[in-house]
Each structure stands twice: as structure tokens, then as C-alpha cells.
Write a protein that holds these residues in place. Structure first.
Motif, PDB file in Angstrom:
ATOM      1  N   ASP A 147       0.827  -1.207   0.000  1.00 60.65           N
ATOM      2  CA  ASP A 147       0.000   0.000   0.000  1.00 60.65           C
ATOM      3  C   ASP A 147       0.859   1.254   0.000  1.00 60.65           C
ATOM      4  N   THR A 148       2.002   1.179   0.682  1.00 65.34           N
ATOM      5  CA  THR A 148       2.866   2.352   0.813  1.00 65.34           C
ATOM      6  C   THR A 148       3.792   2.529  -0.373  1.00 65.34           C
ATOM      7  N   ASP A 164      -5.952  -9.391   6.612  1.00 70.15           N
ATOM      8  CA  ASP A 164      -5.967  -8.064   6.008  1.00 70.15           C
ATOM      9  C   ASP A 164      -6.724  -7.071   6.873  1.00 70.15           C
ATOM     10  N   GLN A 276      -6.757  -3.584   5.441  1.00 65.90           N
ATOM     11  CA  GLN A 276      -6.479  -3.729   4.016  1.00 65.90           C
ATOM     12  C   GLN A 276      -7.604  -4.452   3.280  1.00 65.90           C
ATOM     13  N   SER A 279      -8.222  -2.511   0.017  1.00 64.55           N
ATOM     14  CA  SER A 279      -7.110  -2.393  -0.931  1.00 64.55           C
ATOM     15  C   SER A 279      -6.635  -3.743  -1.453  1.00 64.55           C
ATOM     16  N   ASP A 282      -7.142  -4.096  -4.935  1.00 64.93           N
ATOM     17  CA  ASP A 282      -6.242  -3.373  -5.834  1.00 64.93           C
ATOM     18  C   ASP A 282      -4.963  -4.145  -6.146  1.00 64.93           C
ATOM     19  N   ARG A 283      -4.720  -5.219  -5.447  1.00 68.29           N
ATOM     20  CA  ARG A 283      -3.499  -5.996  -5.677  1.00 68.29           C
ATOM     21  C   ARG A 283      -3.583  -6.706  -7.021  1.00 68.29           C
TER      22      ARG A 283
END
Length: 346
Positions: A147-148, A164, A276, A279, A282-283
Motif C-alpha cells: 500500500d505504501t 488483512d 487492508q 485495498s 487493488d493488488r
């Protein structure tokens, strides 16, 4: 079947003087330290230095014990084909330096991981595939890292028994604990059966109460899970002559007792804020999920939830006879699908 898998069966660890049908070989090893925000982090590499694939592993914990071998047997079985890099996080007794307990946040661990990755990339220059792997808390750390810093120059993920979102997993954990406790009660008698019925009632009450969960409640559930792990885990017979990282690290530099542990209440607050669950969609990296069938800390249901929402190509393997620690106790069952996954990466 993969040649690497055949070698894995023939010699569980063709390492450090342990011999199999393929002969004996010593692992290529390297030890160096990374400085990050006051902490001095040991990093150790196992396997061929010219391997085309590097597996960078984030261990569980986060207050991991100094006595644990930083190279789980499941990863040791990969070192014929890949360079496996592990590191001791600032919250372990193997790290040193000056760091305050309140600085042991997820964000700081993510920054530490990035410093380790940069140092590793510089040390092993050249084109190679980087695979990020994590166990338990190491899964949270790996997902937070993506994420970062994004997915650039990462080839894939290997996630085992991690979550997550803390709150959602806690609820599933309590319910799985209730199921396993009920099974233990049915299989035992006397005081043991009474104990497991009490655990079942406790877990059902907490699992239906909703978050947030008190630190003391989480620790009580963790204690019950530890007993289940002792009774249900069916480890493979494996020997390892690899030295624990604690036996090969350089002398500590400015040791600070506050460095080696988390404040559990602060840790749970940080993990509760870490979510998470959105997100994950989004992976896009290829991913392999490996889970212990009887894991009550991070149950199979959590892995299935991640798998259902994962944005890229992902597969999941459930290891029978395993609890939360399949990467340690069932190295063949962990390594075989992982080797196949690594070989299939572009």
C-alpha cells in the motif's frame, strides 16, 4: 512434477551438512545489518547468490522470540532454487539500537522493510525476480508495504496464515476456536472436556459480541489456540542444522530494552486501525495463499475471504494436519506448492 519438488522429497534439507539422494551441499549464507530509524536489523540470506528469484520473508510476531530460527523449514526447502532472505524486526531480541516501544508501529516496520529491501537490492545487483513472503503478522506487514510503496519490481506474493483486517479476523478466529474447542471436548473426558466446553462458551460469546475486543480477551483466546496447536499440530519429522540467527549475529550495539517488545495494547490498537480489506482488491501481483486447516488464530475463512476479494491471480492451498504454523511444522506441504508457484512466475 518439478525437479525441485523431487529434490525436496528426497532430501528435506540438503543444507548445512544434511545429505539426501542429491548429495550434500552447504547453503550460501550472508549476514549483514541494516540501520533504520535507530534500529540495527540483522539480515541473513540462504541459498545460491546467483539465483534468479529472491524470496524476502517477513516473520510473524511482531514480538518474535530470539530463539526461533529465522529460516522456517518450509523456506529452507526453497533454497535449492531461490535466494531466501530473512530479517529480524525491531521488535525482536535479535535487533539492537535505540528505539522506543511506542515507535514500534506498523508504519515504522514498513519503513524498516523498505530499508531492508533497498539494502538487499544494492547488495545483490542484477536482474532477478523479487517475491515478498509473510507469515502471520508478516502478512499484515507485507500488505501494508505494498500500500505504501506499490508493486513495482515485485513478481509475486506468498502469504501464509495472515489477515488483512484485524476486527474481521478476530471474529472469525473466535468462531473457529469455538468449533475446535467443541471438537476437543467431544474427544476428551473429565477435566479436559470441561475445560474445552468453557473455551467453546467463551469463544462463542466473544465471537458474537462484535469488535472492539479487549486486549485481555485476545490474549485469552491466544492461550487457548496455543493449547490447540500443541494437541492438534502434526509436524513432519524434519532435522535442521542451520544456525539460529542469534548464534551468528554481531555483538549488539547500544542495546535498549525498549527495543525488544511491543506494548500489546498499543499493538492491537495499531492493528485495529490497519485495514487492508478494501485495498486487497487493488493488488495485481500473482499470489499464493497457504493456510493451516486447524488455524484458530487466523482461520481458513480469513484466507478464503482474501482470496475472494484479491484483484490479481491467486490460489490457495490448505494444509491438512496443520495449525497456524504450517511453514514451520509441515515444510514439504508448504514448499511443494510454493516451488511450483515460483517456477510459474514470468
Amino acid at each position: 512434477m518439478l525437479a525441485a519438488q523431487r529434490r525436496g522429497r528426497a532430501a528435506v534439507l540438503a543444507l548445512a551438512g544434511i545429505c539426501g539422494s542429491t548429495g550434500c551441499r552447504s547453503p550460501w549464507q550472508d549476514l549483514f545489518h541494516v540501520q533504520s530509524a535507530g534500529a540495527r536489523l540483522p539480515v541473513i540470506a540462504y541459498g545460491p547468490s546467483d539465483a534468479s528469484t529472491v524470496v524476502l520473508f517477513q516473520h510473524g510476531g511482531p514480538d518474535g522470540a530470539a530463539g526461533i530460527d529465522p529460516l522456517p523449514p518450509g523456506l529452507a526447502n526453497l533454497t535449492e532454487e531461490a535466494l531466501v532472505v530473512t530479517w529480524a524486526q525491531r521488535s525482536t531480541g535479535l535487533a539492537s539500537g535505540i528505539s522506543r516501544t511506542r515507535d514500534n508501529t506498523i508504519a515504522q516496520h514498513v519503513a524498516d522493510l523498505h530499508a531492508v529491501r533497498q539494502a538487499m537490492t544494492s547488495r545483490y545487483a542484477g536482474t532477478r525476480r523479487l517475491v515478498l513472503a509473510g507469515h502471520s503478522w508478516g502478512v499484515s506487514l507485507t500488505l501494508a508495504y505494498l500500500d505504501t510503496y506499490g508493486e513495482a519490481d515485485v513478481a509475486g506474493l506468498v502469504l501464509t496464515d495472515g489477515f488483512d483486517a484485524f476486527g474481521n479476523n478476530a471474529e472469525r478466529s473466535f468462531m473457529r476456536l469455538a468449533e475446535l474447542a467443541s471438537e476437543r471436548a467431544d474427544d476428551t473426558t473429565g477435566e479436559d472436556a470441561d475445560f474445552w466446553r468453557e473455551v467453546e462458551d467463551f469463544a462463542l460469546d466473544e465471537g458474537t459480541s462484535g469488535a472492539p475486543y479487549a486486549t485481555e480477551t485476545i490474549m485469552e483466546a491466544s492461550s487457548a489456540c496455543a493449547r490447540i496447536e500443541q494437541e492438534l499440530d502434526r509436524p513432519e519429522p524434519v532435522e535442521s542444522a542451520l544456525p539460529a540467527l542469534g548464534t551468528v549475529t554481531s555483538p549488539l550495539v547500544v542495546p535498549d530494552g525498549l527495543l525488544v517488545s511491543w506494548n500489546l495494547r498499543t499493538m492491537f490498537e495499531d492493528l485495529t486501525a490497519f485495514d487492508q480489506s478494501a485495498s486487497v482488491e487493488d493488488r495485481r501481483l500473482p499470489a499464493l495463499l497457504v493456510w493451516g486447516e486447524s488455524d484458530c488464530r487466523v482461520p481458513v475463512a480469513t484466507g478464503e475471504s482474501i482470496l475472494a476479494r484479491y484483484g490479481g491471480d491467486a490460489t490457495m492451498v490448505v494444509v491438512e494436519g496443520a495449525t497456524h504454523f504450517a511453514i514451520y511444522s509441515q515444510p514439504r506441504a508448504f514448499a511443494e506448492p510454493t516451488l511450483a508457484f515460483l517456477e510459474a512466475l514470468p
